[in-house]
Design an enzyme around this catalytic site. Structure first.
Site, PDB file in Angstrom:
ATOM      1  N   LYS A 128       2.206 -78.642  16.109  1.00 26.22           N
ATOM      2  CA  LYS A 128       1.098 -78.156  16.940  1.00 26.22           C
ATOM      3  C   LYS A 128       1.693 -77.487  18.166  1.00 26.22           C
ATOM      4  O   LYS A 128       2.839 -77.769  18.536  1.00 26.22           O
ATOM      5  CB  LYS A 128       0.221 -79.339  17.373  1.00 26.22           C
ATOM      6  CG  LYS A 128      -1.175 -78.950  17.787  1.00 26.22           C
ATOM      7  CD  LYS A 128      -2.130 -78.767  16.622  1.00 26.22           C
ATOM      8  CE  LYS A 128      -3.461 -78.239  17.075  1.00 26.22           C
ATOM      9  NZ  LYS A 128      -4.470 -78.256  16.007  1.00 26.22           N
ATOM     10  N   ASP A 168      -6.671 -72.791  17.176  1.00 23.16           N
ATOM     11  CA  ASP A 168      -7.293 -74.062  17.587  1.00 23.16           C
ATOM     12  C   ASP A 168      -8.177 -73.683  18.777  1.00 23.16           C
ATOM     13  O   ASP A 168      -8.555 -72.504  18.899  1.00 23.16           O
ATOM     14  CB  ASP A 168      -6.207 -75.097  17.966  1.00 23.16           C
ATOM     15  CG  ASP A 168      -6.769 -76.515  18.153  1.00 23.16           C
ATOM     16  OD1 ASP A 168      -6.951 -77.217  17.151  1.00 23.16           O
ATOM     17  OD2 ASP A 168      -7.056 -76.921  19.300  1.00 23.16           O
TER      18      ASP A 168
HETATM   19  P1  NDP Z   1     -13.137 -73.238  19.924  1.00 22.74           P
HETATM   20  O1  NDP Z   1     -12.318 -72.830  21.083  1.00 22.74           O
HETATM   21  O2  NDP Z   1     -13.623 -72.216  18.980  1.00 22.74           O
HETATM   22  O3  NDP Z   1     -14.409 -74.080  20.416  1.00 22.74           O
HETATM   23  C1  NDP Z   1     -14.256 -75.233  21.188  1.00 22.74           C
HETATM   24  C2  NDP Z   1     -15.635 -75.749  21.559  1.00 22.74           C
HETATM   25  O4  NDP Z   1     -15.480 -77.021  22.166  1.00 22.74           O
HETATM   26  C3  NDP Z   1     -16.348 -74.864  22.570  1.00 22.74           C
HETATM   27  O5  NDP Z   1     -17.721 -74.983  22.388  1.00 22.74           O
HETATM   28  C4  NDP Z   1     -15.912 -75.484  23.895  1.00 22.74           C
HETATM   29  O6  NDP Z   1     -16.813 -75.254  24.953  1.00 22.74           O
HETATM   30  C5  NDP Z   1     -15.903 -76.954  23.537  1.00 22.74           C
HETATM   31  N1  NDP Z   1     -14.934 -77.663  24.384  1.00 22.74           N
HETATM   32  C6  NDP Z   1     -13.596 -77.396  24.478  1.00 22.74           C
HETATM   33  N2  NDP Z   1     -13.025 -78.203  25.380  1.00 22.74           N
HETATM   34  C7  NDP Z   1     -14.009 -78.981  25.844  1.00 22.74           C
HETATM   35  C8  NDP Z   1     -14.066 -80.022  26.795  1.00 22.74           C
HETATM   36  N3  NDP Z   1     -12.966 -80.421  27.459  1.00 22.74           N
HETATM   37  N4  NDP Z   1     -15.250 -80.642  26.998  1.00 22.74           N
HETATM   38  C9  NDP Z   1     -16.365 -80.241  26.336  1.00 22.74           C
HETATM   39  N5  NDP Z   1     -16.383 -79.257  25.416  1.00 22.74           N
HETATM   40  C10 NDP Z   1     -15.225 -78.642  25.194  1.00 22.74           C
HETATM   41  O7  NDP Z   1     -12.242 -74.357  19.162  1.00 22.74           O
HETATM   42  P2  NDP Z   1     -12.392 -74.877  17.659  1.00 22.74           P
HETATM   43  O8  NDP Z   1     -13.825 -74.872  17.256  1.00 22.74           O
HETATM   44  O9  NDP Z   1     -11.394 -74.170  16.841  1.00 22.74           O
HETATM   45  O10 NDP Z   1     -11.864 -76.384  17.804  1.00 22.74           O
HETATM   46  C11 NDP Z   1     -12.744 -77.481  18.092  1.00 22.74           C
HETATM   47  C12 NDP Z   1     -12.089 -78.790  17.694  1.00 22.74           C
HETATM   48  O11 NDP Z   1     -11.783 -78.773  16.285  1.00 22.74           O
HETATM   49  C13 NDP Z   1     -10.765 -79.108  18.385  1.00 22.74           C
HETATM   50  O12 NDP Z   1     -10.657 -80.502  18.541  1.00 22.74           O
HETATM   51  C14 NDP Z   1      -9.728 -78.647  17.380  1.00 22.74           C
HETATM   52  O13 NDP Z   1      -8.479 -79.299  17.554  1.00 22.74           O
HETATM   53  C15 NDP Z   1     -10.405 -79.069  16.082  1.00 22.74           C
HETATM   54  N6  NDP Z   1      -9.937 -78.410  14.874  1.00 22.74           N
HETATM   55  C16 NDP Z   1      -9.990 -77.040  14.757  1.00 22.74           C
HETATM   56  C17 NDP Z   1      -9.565 -76.437  13.604  1.00 22.74           C
HETATM   57  C18 NDP Z   1      -9.710 -74.969  13.386  1.00 22.74           C
HETATM   58  O14 NDP Z   1      -9.494 -74.533  12.246  1.00 22.74           O
HETATM   59  N7  NDP Z   1     -10.090 -74.178  14.364  1.00 22.74           N
HETATM   60  C19 NDP Z   1      -8.967 -77.214  12.507  1.00 22.74           C
HETATM   61  C20 NDP Z   1      -9.060 -78.648  12.684  1.00 22.74           C
HETATM   62  C21 NDP Z   1      -9.502 -79.193  13.840  1.00 22.74           C
HETATM   63  P3  NDP Z   1     -16.466 -74.134  26.056  1.00 22.74           P
HETATM   64  O15 NDP Z   1     -16.656 -72.820  25.375  1.00 22.74           O
HETATM   65  O16 NDP Z   1     -17.403 -74.395  27.157  1.00 22.74           O
HETATM   66  O17 NDP Z   1     -15.027 -74.369  26.448  1.00 22.74           O
END
Ligand code: NDP
Length: 448
Positions: A128, A168
């Site tokens: 990662k 991510d």
């Molecule tokens: P994105 O950046 O596309 O979206 C993240 C979302 O989570 C946004 O809505 C963001 O809100 C919110 N968010 C991020 N940080 C915080 C925080 N500290 N508190 C509250 N809300 C928060 O990321 P992904 O959708 O790709 O990833 C989301 C999760 O899924 C993560 O845990 C990631 O590790 C996991 N994941 C992702 C994969 C992938 O293929 N993308 C694969 C497996 C797991 P805002 O816009 O306001 O920041």
């Protein structure tokens, strides 16, 4: 050797050697505390000190990322890549760009990734990376220059047979494009298999964008099916509104469920008609805006900056935002409102207290390393297509994704039962099954 004492000693040593990294301790503790039955059954893994060895990353890289903002001012961020385990294949795992990123967070994510990747049954190791760069409010030019500078250092550690990053939080198709362009320029190689999540027209896979969210819903569907239930007519709450959340919402809708609420880091929106996906995608993906503008565009929806999205009554909850976003109190609210199943689309979104609350209440709980494995599984399918210079259709790729999620689900249940737990104990099943696959390879490959 007393197995429980051994596990406690390994855990204490990990905490001591990695001081100030609470998320890493949490992720390691969760896995280690599941392993007693596996180590009883396999004393050879105890003898080979697999648990200690797997907790130590094979390599950790930390580097300076200098770049120039639109005002011509130099900026500096910190870049990370933790290459955790290559027992099963090249290091594989995403890059996160978020101001909260530090070494402990990258290590927790890399550690989870080892077992998740093992569970997919595909030949991928765990890693990662990321940076404390905050993409919010940055221009296209700034994002591109940052990505180019980040890759100017990272490229020397990557390769289709060595280390293959993906996206991510804060890293989507746009960033992968800039990172790939810079890798290609520096190495003079169109090495498609060095990054996944690429654009469809230049080596990307159909269904990769959708895969994590779709996969989490497929996993939840399998969990519900064990109780003779499904998504049809169910109310669902999804946290987050990024890549994972949006495609989880899309698949729930396709399966007949209604997603009544979703969130971002500022607040959450409740729309009893069902979240309007086209509107949400327009706000988040096209305009890169805030969720509050969803409610401005749809007056029937309610937006709140106070409280938690998990207070909204639902049958199924899919936390898809970030680590430790769903605490004991949120779990209590979900249980009180009659939640049946919770599947983690994000990595470690539920705190240990929340997981215990679900366990005590008999709520089906799918841990992230199983429930969100669909993203990395489809990345491995992208690598497969790149290696054979082949292009699969969306339907073909989605069918492979669905079958991987079914088998991850079935194996978690079977392993949990084999090692003395209830089949519903997906935490036990996922941790032991992932560990055994890695342990077998590590033992066969010697002390390296
Ligand atoms: P994105 O950046 O596309 O979206 C993240 C979302 O989570 C946004 O809505 C963001 O809100 C919110 N968010 C991020 N940080 C915080 C925080 N500290 N508190 C509250 N809300 C928060 O990321 P992904 O959708 O790709 O990833 C989301 C999760 O899924 C993560 O845990 C990631 O590790 C996991 N994941 C992702 C994969 C992938 O293929 N993308 C694969 C497996 C797991 P805002 O816009 O306001 O920041």
């Amino acid at each position: 050797m007393n197995v429980s004492a051994h596990i406690e000693a390994v855990y204490a040593e990990v905490c001591r050697r990695n001081a100030g990294e609470p998320e890493f301790h949490q992720a390691v503790g969760e896995v280690l505390h599941s392993l007693a039955p596996a180590l009883h059954a396999h004393p050879e893994y105890l003898e080979a000190r697999i648990a200690e060895r797997v907790c130590e990353p094979e390599r950790q890289v930390i580097f300076r990322v200098p770049w120039v903002d639109d005002q011509g001012r130099p900026q500096v961020n910190r870049g990370f890549r933790v290459e955790f385990s290559s027992a099963l294949g090249p290091y594989k795992g995403g890059l996160r760009f978020h101001p909260s990123v530090n070494l402990g967070i990258v290590k927790f994510l890399g550690f989870e990734q080892i077992f998740k990747n093992a569970l997919t049954g595909l030949a991928i190791g765990g890693g990662k990376g990321g940076s404390d760069f905050d993409p919010k409010g940055r221009s296209e030019g700034e994002i591109m220059r940052f990505c180019q500078s980040f890759m100017t250092e990272l490229y020397r550690h990557l390769g289709e047979h060595t280390d293959v990053p993906a996206g991510d939080i804060g890293v989507g198709g746009r960033e992968i494009g800039y990172l790939f362009g810079q890798y290609k320029r520096i190495t003079n190689r169109f090495e498609a298999g060095v990054l996944t999540g690429k654009g469809i027209g230049w080596g990307g896979s159909q269904a990769r964008t959708e895969a994590t969210g779709y996969g989490a819903v497929f996993f939840a569907k399998e969990m519900l099916a064990t109780r003779g239930e499904g998504f049809e007519g169910r109310k669902v709450v999804v946290s987050g509104s990024g890549n994972v959340a949006v495609y989880a919402i899309e698949k729930v809708r396709a399966l007949g469920g209604t997603v009544v609420a979703c969130s971002d880091s500022s607040g959450y929106v409740v729309d009893e008609d069902g979240i309007d996906l086209e509107l949400l995608k327009g706000v988040k993906e096209v305009r890169r805006g805030r969720l509050s503008s969803y409610a401005e565009a749809k007056p029937k929806a309610r937006y709140s900056e106070r409280g938690s999205v998990f207070e909204v009554p639902c049958d199924v909850a899919l936390p898809c935002a970030t680590q430790n976003e769903l605490a004991g109190q949120d779990a209590g609210a979900l249980v009180k409102n009659g939640v049946v199943a919770v599947a983690e689309g994000a990595n470690m979104p539920c705190t240990p207290e929340a997981i215990e609350t679900f366990r005590e209440a008999g709520v089906l709980f799918g841990p992230g390393k199983a429930a969100n494995a669909g993203g990395v599984a489809t990345s491995a399918l992208e690598m497969q297509q790149n290696a054979s210079r082949d292009v699969w259709t969306f339907a073909q790729t989605e069918a492979r994704l669905a079958s991987v999620m079914q088998s991850v689900h079935a194996e978690c249940r079977a392993t949990a039962e084999t090692y003395g737990g209830s089949a519903d104990d997906y935490v036990l099943g996922a941790n032991i099954e992932g560990f055994l696959r890695v342990a077998e390879a590590m033992t066969a490959q010697g002390v390296v």
